[in-house]
Design an enzyme around this catalytic site. Structure first.
Site, PDB file in Angstrom:
ATOM      1  CG  ASP A   7      -1.823   1.175   1.312  1.00 27.93           C
ATOM      2  OD1 ASP A   7      -2.258   1.660   0.255  1.00 27.93           O
ATOM      3  OD2 ASP A   7      -2.107   1.632   2.440  1.00 27.93           O
ATOM      4  CD  GLU A  67      -5.050   0.252  -2.523  1.00 27.91           C
ATOM      5  OE1 GLU A  67      -6.163  -0.280  -2.409  1.00 27.91           O
ATOM      6  OE2 GLU A  67      -4.499   0.907  -1.609  1.00 27.91           O
ATOM      7  CG  ASP A 140      -0.794   2.964   6.074  1.00 28.28           C
ATOM      8  OD1 ASP A 140      -1.144   3.643   5.102  1.00 28.28           O
ATOM      9  OD2 ASP A 140      -0.773   3.399   7.248  1.00 28.28           O
TER      10      ASP A 140
END
Length: 164
Positions: A7, A67, A140
């Site tokens: 992330d 992502e 996260d």
């Protein structure tokens, strides 16, 4: 198969590694790489790169999943996240590890069965799918695990459609 989900962020970059053995999926490790927001962006990116390279060396993933930034809210934030995403892609690519990318909506759809799921719903599904007592912290890290789980589910879907 070991998957490392990432992330991306330039202040905090979440990571989460999962192992899949048949139908069983287990968390290997997760966490976040943090930098002070007061540091210049080039310094933060260098720190992120160095620390993420250490995570990749330690986890030894077969594939890395990153992502994609969500652009609609704030273009400046998306650009910053895109820089961190590039660091993640570079870290894996220099080790010849295949890299895959998914949008936040794709991650939510695969992990929580609804592309508009809230962050809390996704974190709870990560907890349930990995049989964890509590949702991973920080957020996260949970998001990075969700990206990894999304990829495993996408791969399973691709296998099933090839068999038909």
């Amino acid at each position: 198969m070991r998957i490392l989900g990432i992330d991306p962020g330039t202040v905090r970059l979440g990571y989460g590694a999962v192992d899949q053995d048949g139908a069983e999926v287990a968390m290997v490790e997760c966490g976040a790489i943090t930098c002070s927001a007061s540091l210049p962006i080039e310094r933060r990116l260098a720190i992120m790169y160095r620390k993420l390279t250490e995570v990749i060396a330690r986890c030894r993933p077969d594939e890395v999943v990153v992502e994609e930034p969500f652009v609609a809210e704030n273009m400046r934030t998306a650009l910053s996240i895109g820089r961190a995403q590039a660091i993640a892609i570079l870290s894996a690519s220099l080790r010849d590890i295949p890299v895959f990318r998914y949008t936040p909506a794709q991650v939510k759809q695969r992990v929580a069965s609804y592309g508009g799921s809230s962050k809390v719903q996704v974190q709870e599904m990560v907890r349930l799918q990995l049989c964890l007592a509590e949702a991973p912290e920080p957020d996260d890290a949970a998001d990075a695990l969700a990206v990894a789980l999304c990829h495993l589910q996408e791969k399973q879907l691709m296998r099933l459609t090839k068999e038909e």
